[in-house]
Design a protein around this motif. Sequence first.
Motif, PDB file in Angstrom:
ATOM      1  N   HIS A  79      52.781  35.019  36.880  1.00  0.00           N
ATOM      2  CA  HIS A  79      51.900  35.633  37.693  1.00  0.00           C
ATOM      3  C   HIS A  79      50.563  34.696  37.786  1.00  0.00           C
ATOM      4  CE1 HIS A  79      49.066  39.431  38.583  1.00  0.00           C
ATOM      5  NE2 HIS A  79      49.508  38.778  39.497  1.00  0.00           N
ATOM      6  N   ARG A  80      50.301  34.357  36.632  1.00  0.00           N
ATOM      7  CA  ARG A  80      48.970  33.392  36.678  1.00  0.00           C
ATOM      8  C   ARG A  80      49.328  32.094  37.777  1.00  0.00           C
ATOM      9  NH1 ARG A  80      44.578  35.130  34.926  1.00  0.00           N
ATOM     10  NH2 ARG A  80      43.812  33.218  34.154  1.00  0.00           N
ATOM     11  N   ALA A  81      50.430  31.360  37.704  1.00  0.00           N
ATOM     12  CA  ALA A  81      50.707  30.587  38.543  1.00  0.00           C
ATOM     13  C   ALA A  81      50.716  31.067  40.270  1.00  0.00           C
ATOM     14  CB  ALA A  81      52.190  29.885  38.146  1.00  0.00           C
ATOM     15  N   ALA A  82      51.297  32.114  40.300  1.00  0.00           N
ATOM     16  CA  ALA A  82      51.034  32.644  41.786  1.00  0.00           C
ATOM     17  C   ALA A  82      49.819  33.100  41.952  1.00  0.00           C
ATOM     18  CB  ALA A  82      51.959  33.966  41.728  1.00  0.00           C
ATOM     19  N   GLN A  83      48.825  33.502  41.009  1.00  0.00           N
ATOM     20  CA  GLN A  83      47.454  33.657  41.422  1.00  0.00           C
ATOM     21  C   GLN A  83      46.732  32.328  41.726  1.00  0.00           C
ATOM     22  OE1 GLN A  83      46.090  35.393  37.592  1.00  0.00           O
ATOM     23  NE2 GLN A  83      46.705  37.380  38.549  1.00  0.00           N
ATOM     24  N   GLN A  84      47.164  31.112  41.112  1.00  0.00           N
ATOM     25  CA  GLN A  84      46.481  29.859  41.509  1.00  0.00           C
ATOM     26  C   GLN A  84      47.060  29.401  42.822  1.00  0.00           C
ATOM     27  OE1 GLN A  84      44.034  28.062  39.511  1.00  0.00           O
ATOM     28  NE2 GLN A  84      43.942  27.262  41.500  1.00  0.00           N
ATOM     29  N   ALA A  85      48.312  29.663  42.999  1.00  0.00           N
ATOM     30  CA  ALA A  85      48.778  29.224  44.353  1.00  0.00           C
ATOM     31  C   ALA A  85      48.103  30.140  45.620  1.00  0.00           C
ATOM     32  CB  ALA A  85      50.376  29.549  44.388  1.00  0.00           C
TER      33      ALA A  85
END
Length: 111
Positions: A79-85
């Motif tokens: 989820h953190r990676a998707a937030q950054q994307a």
Amino acid sequence: MTDRISFAPGQVVTVFRSRLRDEAAPEFGELAAEMLEAARSMPGFVDYKVYFADDGERVSVIVFDRLESQRAWAADPRHRAAQQAGRDRFYSEYSLQVSMCVEAWEFPAVG
């Protein structure tokens, strides 16, 4: 997840308001589907709905059974990676509100 429209005291409701960049749609759709599948696998996940306004705003409502479950999802590495994307490629703007359900009422149709 349920088909009923329902809240319960103690649940944590996240309201995510956003606008997508025009060029983001194809890649965003794939990642959004992956994130929904991941969220549904998290302990304490209750429900997810997304609504679209005529002006292009999107409103997502995400419900977890308690704050610890919501925080675990917020901290999940996927989820953190998707937030950054989202910040880098998908959203032209967004805002987020996390609230605790204090009271809840239902009106089930009879008949």
